[in-house]
Write a protein that holds these residues in place. Structure first.
Motif, PDB file in Angstrom:
ATOM      1  N   LEU A   4       0.789  -1.282  -0.148  1.00  0.00           N
ATOM      2  CA  LEU A   4       0.046  -0.126  -0.124  1.00  0.00           C
ATOM      3  C   LEU A   4       0.819   1.260   0.000  1.00  0.00           C
ATOM      4  O   LEU A   4       1.726   1.247   0.817  1.00  0.00           O
ATOM      5  CB  LEU A   4      -1.071   0.016   1.403  1.00  0.00           C
ATOM      6  CG  LEU A   4      -1.829   1.125   1.250  1.00  0.00           C
ATOM      7  CD1 LEU A   4      -2.866   1.058   0.299  1.00  0.00           C
ATOM      8  CD2 LEU A   4      -2.555   1.139   2.832  1.00  0.00           C
ATOM      9  N   GLU A   5       0.476   2.196  -0.703  1.00  0.00           N
ATOM     10  CA  GLU A   5       1.281   3.473  -0.777  1.00  0.00           C
ATOM     11  C   GLU A   5       0.359   4.623  -0.342  1.00  0.00           C
ATOM     12  O   GLU A   5       0.687   5.391   0.366  1.00  0.00           O
ATOM     13  CB  GLU A   5       1.481   4.252  -2.099  1.00  0.00           C
ATOM     14  CG  GLU A   5       2.779   2.930  -2.629  1.00  0.00           C
ATOM     15  CD  GLU A   5       3.323   3.189  -4.022  1.00  0.00           C
ATOM     16  OE1 GLU A   5       2.936   4.325  -4.671  1.00  0.00           O
ATOM     17  OE2 GLU A   5       4.373   2.432  -4.458  1.00  0.00           O
ATOM     18  N   SER A   6      -1.228   4.571  -0.661  1.00  0.00           N
ATOM     19  CA  SER A   6      -2.014   5.593  -0.256  1.00  0.00           C
ATOM     20  C   SER A   6      -3.331   5.143  -0.357  1.00  0.00           C
ATOM     21  O   SER A   6      -3.670   4.150  -1.075  1.00  0.00           O
ATOM     22  CB  SER A   6      -1.679   6.982  -1.021  1.00  0.00           C
ATOM     23  OG  SER A   6      -2.078   6.786  -2.266  1.00  0.00           O
ATOM     24  N   GLY A   7      -4.218   5.847   0.434  1.00  0.00           N
ATOM     25  CA  GLY A   7      -5.820   5.530   0.521  1.00  0.00           C
ATOM     26  C   GLY A   7      -6.177   4.785   1.668  1.00  0.00           C
ATOM     27  O   GLY A   7      -7.377   4.674   1.663  1.00  0.00           O
ATOM     28  N   CYS A   8      -5.509   4.571   2.473  1.00  0.00           N
ATOM     29  CA  CYS A   8      -5.854   4.027   3.817  1.00  0.00           C
ATOM     30  C   CYS A   8      -6.075   5.273   4.802  1.00  0.00           C
ATOM     31  O   CYS A   8      -5.554   6.238   4.794  1.00  0.00           O
ATOM     32  CB  CYS A   8      -4.895   3.352   4.467  1.00  0.00           C
ATOM     33  SG  CYS A   8      -5.431   2.525   5.918  1.00  0.00           S
ATOM     34  N   CYS A  24      -4.907  -1.032   7.001  1.00  0.00           N
ATOM     35  CA  CYS A  24      -5.052  -1.642   5.780  1.00  0.00           C
ATOM     36  C   CYS A  24      -4.163  -2.393   5.534  1.00  0.00           C
ATOM     37  O   CYS A  24      -3.010  -2.345   5.886  1.00  0.00           O
ATOM     38  CB  CYS A  24      -4.886  -0.574   4.658  1.00  0.00           C
ATOM     39  SG  CYS A  24      -6.319   0.929   4.731  1.00  0.00           S
ATOM     40  N   TYR A  49      -9.454  -3.102   4.870  1.00  0.00           N
ATOM     41  CA  TYR A  49      -9.592  -1.866   5.613  1.00  0.00           C
ATOM     42  C   TYR A  49     -10.317  -2.285   7.046  1.00  0.00           C
ATOM     43  O   TYR A  49     -11.544  -2.653   6.976  1.00  0.00           O
ATOM     44  CB  TYR A  49     -10.317  -0.692   5.102  1.00  0.00           C
ATOM     45  CG  TYR A  49     -10.357   0.469   6.053  1.00  0.00           C
ATOM     46  CD1 TYR A  49      -9.383   1.276   6.483  1.00  0.00           C
ATOM     47  CD2 TYR A  49     -11.795   0.555   6.254  1.00  0.00           C
ATOM     48  CE1 TYR A  49      -9.704   2.363   7.192  1.00  0.00           C
ATOM     49  CE2 TYR A  49     -11.913   1.922   7.183  1.00  0.00           C
ATOM     50  CZ  TYR A  49     -11.050   2.607   7.571  1.00  0.00           C
ATOM     51  OH  TYR A  49     -11.460   3.926   8.800  1.00  0.00           O
ATOM     52  N   LYS A  79       2.748  -0.215 -10.617  1.00  0.00           N
ATOM     53  CA  LYS A  79       1.955   0.371  -9.969  1.00  0.00           C
ATOM     54  C   LYS A  79       0.653   0.179 -10.089  1.00  0.00           C
ATOM     55  O   LYS A  79       0.041  -0.280 -11.044  1.00  0.00           O
ATOM     56  CB  LYS A  79       1.882   2.011 -10.420  1.00  0.00           C
ATOM     57  CG  LYS A  79       3.283   2.835  -9.973  1.00  0.00           C
ATOM     58  CD  LYS A  79       3.230   3.324  -8.328  1.00  0.00           C
ATOM     59  CE  LYS A  79       4.120   4.264  -8.253  1.00  0.00           C
ATOM     60  NZ  LYS A  79       4.344   4.354  -6.920  1.00  0.00           N
ATOM     61  N   THR A  96      -3.594   1.040  -9.279  1.00  0.00           N
ATOM     62  CA  THR A  96      -4.276   2.114  -8.795  1.00  0.00           C
ATOM     63  C   THR A  96      -5.857   1.546  -8.927  1.00  0.00           C
ATOM     64  O   THR A  96      -6.232   0.797  -9.972  1.00  0.00           O
ATOM     65  CB  THR A  96      -4.414   3.280  -9.733  1.00  0.00           C
ATOM     66  OG1 THR A  96      -2.987   3.742  -9.582  1.00  0.00           O
ATOM     67  CG2 THR A  96      -5.131   4.343  -9.316  1.00  0.00           C
ATOM     68  N   LYS A 105     -10.108   5.427  -3.239  1.00  0.00           N
ATOM     69  CA  LYS A 105      -9.038   5.443  -4.233  1.00  0.00           C
ATOM     70  C   LYS A 105      -7.855   4.824  -3.543  1.00  0.00           C
ATOM     71  O   LYS A 105      -7.671   5.253  -2.354  1.00  0.00           O
ATOM     72  CB  LYS A 105      -8.728   6.735  -4.665  1.00  0.00           C
ATOM     73  CG  LYS A 105      -7.633   6.832  -5.722  1.00  0.00           C
ATOM     74  CD  LYS A 105      -7.496   7.814  -6.410  1.00  0.00           C
ATOM     75  CE  LYS A 105      -6.165   7.710  -7.623  1.00  0.00           C
ATOM     76  NZ  LYS A 105      -5.837   8.985  -8.040  1.00  0.00           N
ATOM     77  N   ILE A 106      -7.345   3.788  -3.891  1.00  0.00           N
ATOM     78  CA  ILE A 106      -6.029   3.104  -3.406  1.00  0.00           C
ATOM     79  C   ILE A 106      -4.971   3.118  -4.257  1.00  0.00           C
ATOM     80  O   ILE A 106      -5.266   2.695  -5.601  1.00  0.00           O
ATOM     81  CB  ILE A 106      -6.520   1.755  -2.942  1.00  0.00           C
ATOM     82  CG1 ILE A 106      -7.577   1.922  -1.864  1.00  0.00           C
ATOM     83  CG2 ILE A 106      -5.156   1.061  -2.211  1.00  0.00           C
ATOM     84  CD1 ILE A 106      -8.458   0.593  -1.726  1.00  0.00           C
ATOM     85  N   THR A 107      -3.765   3.593  -3.921  1.00  0.00           N
ATOM     86  CA  THR A 107      -2.889   3.229  -4.937  1.00  0.00           C
ATOM     87  C   THR A 107      -1.646   2.192  -4.024  1.00  0.00           C
ATOM     88  O   THR A 107      -1.526   2.201  -2.882  1.00  0.00           O
ATOM     89  CB  THR A 107      -1.870   4.447  -5.290  1.00  0.00           C
ATOM     90  OG1 THR A 107      -1.728   5.263  -4.180  1.00  0.00           O
ATOM     91  CG2 THR A 107      -3.007   5.192  -6.082  1.00  0.00           C
TER      92      THR A 107
END
Length: 185
Positions: free
Chosen positions: A48-52, A58, A95, A163, A165, A179-181
């Motif tokens: 996970l990079e972002s979105g939590c 997450c 999550y 990556k 997304t 949105k999750i990256t």
């Protein structure tokens, strides 16, 4: 004389068995190498990079050699059953929101599942194309009438150059994640 003959017979039996073990070991090592080569062509991890959201935790999980078979329970609610499939890996994102441990029904969880065929390193799916990977959203909480699993056909799923997304709206129940990256290898 009989003891020499018996000893020779025992030695011959053990020497034949050791040859067989050596051959079995080589064969096993070759199979293991082939499996490792196959796994290197498949997604083995997602980070996970972002979105939590800050209120929870997450996690991604790669469930190797599985695909989803959709079932309907006695309450006529959809749920996935995971079945063996050496050509597919299932990716799970979850999550879990921090809740008051004193409350019996105070939990909140969202899950996303989708399938990736072995050897797939890139994909770009939009809206109805999400059905190609059995994109599934789950919401679990004490929220009568708006919990369970739901198929998703609105959103984007892109995997390219390591990556990932995910951007989606399930359109059936409220959701907190949109949105999750992540990165994958």
């Amino acid at each position: 004389m009989k003891s020499v003959f018996a000893l020779s017979l025992v030695l011959i039996m053990f020497s034949c068995d050791s040859t067989k073990s050596t051959n079995d070991k080589k064969s096993s090592e070759a199979n293991s190498l082939n499996e490792k080569e196959e796994m290197s062509r498949n997604i083995s991890s997602v980070t996970l990079e972002s979105g939590c959201l800050p209120a929870g935790e997450c996690a991604f999980e790669v469930i190797p050699n599985t695909k989803m078979d959709f079932k309907i329970d006695t309450a006529e609610m959809l749920y996935p059953e995971f079945v063996d499939d050496v050509q597919t890996n299932t990716i799970k994102f979850s999550y879990n929101e921090d809740t008051d441990k004193e409350l019996m029904d105070g939990h909140y969880r969202e899950e996303i599942y989708f399938e990736v065929k072995n050897g797939t390193k890139e994909m770009d799916l939009q809206d109805m194309e999400l059905k190609d990977v059995n994109f599934l959203y789950g919401r679990f909480c004490y929220c009568k009438g708006s919990a369970g699993y739901f198929k998703v056909d609105k959103g984007n799923l892109t995997m390219k150059n390591g990556k990932l997304t995910i951007e989606f709206a399930n359109g059936q129940v409220p959701q907190k994640l949109g949105k999750i990256t992540a990165s994958y290898k």
